[in-house]
Write a protein that holds these residues in place. Structure first.
Motif, short mmCIF file in Angstrom:
data_model
loop_
_atom_site.label_atom_id
_atom_site.label_comp_id
_atom_site.label_asym_id
_atom_site.label_seq_id
_atom_site.Cartn_x
_atom_site.Cartn_y
_atom_site.Cartn_z
N VAL A 133 0.82 -1.21 0.00
CA VAL A 133 0.00 0.00 0.00
C VAL A 133 0.85 1.26 0.00
O VAL A 133 0.39 2.33 -0.39
CB VAL A 133 -0.97 0.02 1.20
N SER A 134 2.10 1.14 0.44
CA SER A 134 2.98 2.30 0.47
C SER A 134 3.46 2.70 -0.92
O SER A 134 3.94 3.82 -1.11
CB SER A 134 4.20 2.00 1.34
N THR A 135 3.29 1.82 -1.87
CA THR A 135 3.86 2.03 -3.21
C THR A 135 2.88 2.63 -4.20
O THR A 135 3.27 3.27 -5.17
CB THR A 135 4.38 0.69 -3.76
N TRP A 136 1.60 2.45 -3.92
CA TRP A 136 0.57 2.82 -4.88
C TRP A 136 -0.39 3.86 -4.32
O TRP A 136 -0.68 3.86 -3.13
CB TRP A 136 -0.24 1.58 -5.28
N SER A 137 -0.90 4.72 -5.19
CA SER A 137 -2.03 5.55 -4.81
C SER A 137 -3.24 4.65 -4.60
O SER A 137 -3.46 3.71 -5.36
CB SER A 137 -2.34 6.58 -5.90
N THR B 199 -2.04 9.30 -1.95
CA THR B 199 -0.98 8.96 -2.89
C THR B 199 0.13 8.18 -2.18
O THR B 199 0.16 8.10 -0.95
CB THR B 199 -0.38 10.23 -3.50
N SER B 200 1.05 7.66 -2.97
CA SER B 200 2.18 6.96 -2.37
C SER B 200 3.01 7.90 -1.51
O SER B 200 3.65 7.47 -0.54
CB SER B 200 3.05 6.35 -3.47
N ARG C 25 -2.97 5.18 6.13
CA ARG C 25 -2.46 3.83 5.87
C ARG C 25 -1.43 3.46 6.92
O ARG C 25 -0.78 4.32 7.51
CB ARG C 25 -1.87 3.73 4.46
N ASN D 266 1.71 1.15 6.84
CA ASN D 266 2.56 0.37 5.94
C ASN D 266 2.98 -0.96 6.56
O ASN D 266 3.10 -1.97 5.85
CB ASN D 266 3.80 1.18 5.56
N ASN E 28 0.22 -3.11 6.09
CA ASN E 28 -0.20 -3.14 4.68
C ASN E 28 -1.71 -2.94 4.54
O ASN E 28 -2.39 -3.67 3.80
CB ASN E 28 0.23 -4.44 4.01
N VAL F 221 -7.25 0.58 -6.08
CA VAL F 221 -5.97 1.07 -6.61
C VAL F 221 -6.28 1.52 -8.02
O VAL F 221 -6.66 0.71 -8.86
CB VAL F 221 -4.90 -0.03 -6.63
N TYR G 65 -3.07 -0.25 -11.39
CA TYR G 65 -2.08 -1.25 -11.03
C TYR G 65 -1.59 -1.87 -12.32
O TYR G 65 -2.28 -2.69 -12.93
CB TYR G 65 -2.69 -2.29 -10.10
#
Length: 116
Positions: free
Chosen positions: A29-33, A52-53, A71, A73, A76, A97, A100
């Motif tokens: 979840v930290s990587t994607w909006s 956002t990320s 979130r 991280n 997750n 998301v 993706y």
């Protein structure tokens, strides 16, 4: 398998609070909006909140000041804290998301019912 699983919905009286969770599998979840959407009965699915990320957040005008997206991280998981709930907040809430690898990801949703 990439998966988003929502939980935390339920029945609450107007003015109450709920916290929705979106647990992600095989995606960080930290990587994607990511975002939360809701679909009221008979209506289209609309965005409620996004993150956002980089941690920037945005909210629909109807929920500003009442809802908070966040979130964790380490867990997750993405959350939607909903306060001062109104009957018009009733609907099925989906985790999303937006893109993706070029396609949107959706969970199956969790229902929220706010009684007056």
């Amino acid at each position: 398998q990439v998966q988003l699983v929502e939980s935390g919905g339920g029945l609450v009286q107007a003015g109450g609070s709920l916290r929705l969770s979106c647990a992600a599998s095989e995606i960080a979840v930290s990587t994607w909006s990511m975002g939360w959407y809701r679909q009221a009965p008979g209506k289209q699915r609309d965005v409620v909140a996004t993150i956002t990320s980089g941690g920037m957040t945005n909210y629909a005008d109807s929920v500003k000041g009442r809802f908070t997206i966040s979130r964790d991280n380490a867990k997750n998981t993405v959350y939607l804290q909903m306060n001062s709930l109104k009957p018009e907040d009733t609907g099925l809430y989906y985790c999303n998301v937006p893109s993706y690898f070029g396609r949107p990801l959706w969970g199956k949703g969790t229902p929220v019912t706010v009684s007056s």
